[in-house]
Design a protein around this motif. Structure first.
Motif, mmCIF file in Angstrom:
data_model
loop_
_atom_site.group_PDB
_atom_site.id
_atom_site.type_symbol
_atom_site.label_atom_id
_atom_site.label_comp_id
_atom_site.label_asym_id
_atom_site.label_seq_id
_atom_site.Cartn_x
_atom_site.Cartn_y
_atom_site.Cartn_z
ATOM 1 N N UNK A 22 42.087 18.497 29.320
ATOM 2 C CA UNK A 22 40.731 18.645 28.790
ATOM 3 C C UNK A 22 39.843 17.469 29.169
ATOM 4 N N UNK A 23 40.455 16.310 29.419
ATOM 5 C CA UNK A 23 39.659 15.132 29.771
ATOM 6 C C UNK A 23 39.157 15.129 31.195
ATOM 7 N N UNK A 24 39.577 16.094 31.985
ATOM 8 C CA UNK A 24 39.103 16.194 33.363
ATOM 9 C C UNK A 24 37.733 16.861 33.373
ATOM 10 N N UNK A 25 36.663 16.171 33.835
ATOM 11 C CA UNK A 25 35.334 16.790 33.847
ATOM 12 C C UNK A 25 35.297 18.046 34.709
ATOM 13 N N UNK A 26 34.388 18.945 34.347
ATOM 14 C CA UNK A 26 34.143 20.154 35.131
ATOM 15 C C UNK A 26 32.857 19.911 35.920
ATOM 16 N N UNK A 27 32.959 19.971 37.248
ATOM 17 C CA UNK A 27 31.841 19.615 38.123
ATOM 18 C C UNK A 27 31.174 20.865 38.691
ATOM 19 N N UNK A 28 29.853 20.843 38.721
ATOM 20 C CA UNK A 28 29.077 21.875 39.413
ATOM 21 C C UNK A 28 28.510 21.246 40.684
ATOM 22 N N UNK A 29 29.363 21.095 41.685
ATOM 23 C CA UNK A 29 28.943 20.443 42.920
ATOM 24 C C UNK A 29 28.282 21.449 43.853
ATOM 25 N N UNK A 30 27.252 20.991 44.540
ATOM 26 C CA UNK A 30 26.689 21.808 45.614
ATOM 27 C C UNK A 30 27.670 21.804 46.784
ATOM 28 N N UNK A 31 27.558 22.776 47.704
ATOM 29 C CA UNK A 31 28.453 22.756 48.872
ATOM 30 C C UNK A 31 28.416 21.434 49.627
ATOM 31 N N UNK A 32 27.225 20.848 49.765
ATOM 32 C CA UNK A 32 27.113 19.573 50.487
ATOM 33 C C UNK A 32 27.803 18.457 49.723
ATOM 34 N N UNK A 33 27.654 18.443 48.389
ATOM 35 C CA UNK A 33 28.312 17.414 47.590
ATOM 36 C C UNK A 33 29.833 17.543 47.649
ATOM 37 N N UNK A 34 30.335 18.778 47.580
ATOM 38 C CA UNK A 34 31.777 18.994 47.639
ATOM 39 C C UNK A 34 32.335 18.556 48.990
ATOM 40 N N UNK A 35 31.633 18.888 50.053
ATOM 41 C CA UNK A 35 32.086 18.486 51.387
ATOM 42 C C UNK A 35 32.105 16.973 51.516
#
Length: 480
Positions: free
Chosen positions: A125-138
């Motif tokens: 549960x302590x692991x954040x959930x990220x909403x990364x853009x495709x560019x950010x994830x890459x």
């Protein structure tokens, strides 16, 4: 020792008047997402079951998994490594730990967004959930591929060069001073030659009308290894953006804001005003009676403390820019000197000095007056640098490079030499902390240590003379 020297205050103004915007620089890099959580609002992350957005310091990968991605053990909890080699390799099941297939980019994106690992098992549960853009994830995945390896170079470092940044007023009212600073830094870097096979290159950014924003963009761009001869704005967001960027700047902020990567060469305002109190006390044949004009704060506290150290008394304390109130006839005994704190309209007080007779002195910071704005010999001004060599017998000589640029670049180059061939920001900070009594050539020797990043407490006191020049009263001096 008293000397007459024709100088202007443009070099000091250049170090204090960095205000304005710069050209847009690159967007958030994978390194910044990993190390700092990206910038304030460009990466979206929450904890599972919550809609509250996480601040950069909470969502940064390095906070839990380490700056090199190799994981840590904290509070009895083992936080796994997240280097690309470990993530993409299958993990065998062991006691108390399930196995999983190796991640690929698709399953890693799912883990970051939904908290589901490559075996379909929910993450902690302590692991954040990220909403990364495709560019950010890459960008993040590209950084994970090199994190902790020899290819994981700090920003601004290449095999054959180190890029150094500066934020200066390169346009507008103070453009001439900013351009002179840039030319001075470039000349000093070129003169240093290659250090451990790397040449030094300057990346200069125009402060425009918002120095804090220009600095933040330069830090976020990951273009430069260190910042030299720039004033760091005190906004909390800006400080957070530069928390691993070594900065060698002229004057420490007031009030002081300790920062582990920032070094200062010139005496802070508090020490400058202490030196001014020392000078006023030395010119008074009896115990100094002082009137102080200006706001409460750390500088006012320093003045009061230094007055006590000199056996002086403050006979009047005025918060507004009101010289008449400070010299009111009702004050008994009358003040020997009126001291204007930084931020006070010293020009207005100088006009009152010219119109009010007496042998009382008026004192304040030199940066508050434009060159040639006063000629009254009862005026005493303090400043933390001179454009010329204060030890030269020909003090009217103007140096080819602004002293702030000379001194800051000299300290940077010395730190780079001491750091060794492995160029890291942390290594540079540690190297500069070993500098003791280092001669910059234009200032008194500077010294630093761990936890002590103010290199110099000395200032000089000057007064105008009737010929349009300036008399230097004594030499460099630190507060008594």
């Amino acid at each position: 020792m008293r000397r007459t020297v024709l100088i202007g205050f443009s070099a000091l103004a250049a170090t204090a008047a960095l205000a304005a915007s710069a050209a847009e620089l690159s967007a958030t890099s994978g390194r910044r997402i990993f190390r700092f959580g990206g910038e304030a609002s460009d990466v979206i992350a929450t904890f599972a079951g919550s809609s509250a957005l996480l601040r950069p310091g909470v969502r940064r990968c390095a906070a839990c998994h380490g700056a090199d991605g190799t994981g840590v053990r904290e509070g009895g909890v083992t936080i796994p490594p997240i280097t690309w080699r470990v993530l993409t390799a299958p993990r065998e099941a062991s006691a108390g730990r399930a196995g999983r297939p190796g991640y690929d980019e698709t399953t890693l994106r799912r883990a970051l967004a939904g908290g589901i690992d490559s075996a379909g098992v929910p993450l902690a549960a302590g692991m954040p959930r990220f909403q990364l853009t495709p560019a950010q994830a890459t960008a993040l995945f590209d950084h994970l591929r090199i994190v902790g390896s020899e290819r994981d170079l700090d920003p601004g470092v290449a095999d054959d060069e180190i890029r150094v940044g500066t934020v200066l007023p390169l346009s507008g009212t103070h453009a001439a001073s900013g351009q002179a600073m840039r030319a001075g830094i470039e000349a000093a870097l070129e003169s240093a030659g290659a250090i451990y096979g790397r040449r030094l290159r300057l990346v200069a950014v125009d402060a425009g009308d918002n120095a804090a924003a220009a600095l933040a963009r330069l830090a976020a761009s990951d273009q430069v290894f260190a910042l030299v001869a720039s004033v760091l704005a005190g906004e909390a967001d800006t400080i957070a953006m530069t928390d691993d960027l070594p900065i060698i700047g002229p004057v420490a902020p007031t009030p002081a804001r300790p920062a582990v990567t920032q070094f200062y060469l010139l005496a802070p305002l508090e020490d400058q005003m202490r030196v001014l109190v020392d000078e006023l006390a030395s010119e008074t044949p009896h115990g100094l009676r002082l009137a102080v004009i200006g706001p409460d704060g750390s500088v006012a506290d320093a003045v009061a403390d230094q007055a006590t150290r000199n056996g002086a008394i403050i006979v009047r304390r005025v918060l507004a820019d009101d010289g008449a109130a400070a010299l009111a006839q009702a004050i008994e005994p009358a003040p020997d000197a009126v001291l204007a704190l930084p931020g006070v309209d010293l020009r207005r007080l100088v006009a009152e000095l010219d119109s009010r007779p007496g042998d009382w002195l008026l004192a304040g910071p030199a940066e508050a007056l434009a060159p040639g704005a006063a000629s009254n010999e009862r005026l005493r001004l303090v400043l933390p640098l001179l454009p010329g060599d204060p030890h030269s017998r020909d003090a009217s000589t103007t140096p080819t490079m602004p002293p702030a640029a000379v001194a800051a670049t000299a300290v940077l180059v010395e730190g780079l030499k001491r750091m060794g061939a492995r160029a890291t920001r942390a290594g540079l900070v540690a190297a500069i902390e070993t500098v003791r009594d280092f001669p910059t050539g234009v200032l008194p020797p500077v010294s630093f240590a761990r936890g002590q990043h103010g290199g110099n407490r000395a200032s000089v006191v000057i007064r105008p003379d009737r010929s349009g020049g300036i008399v230097v009263l004594g030499d460099w001096r630190a507060p008594r």
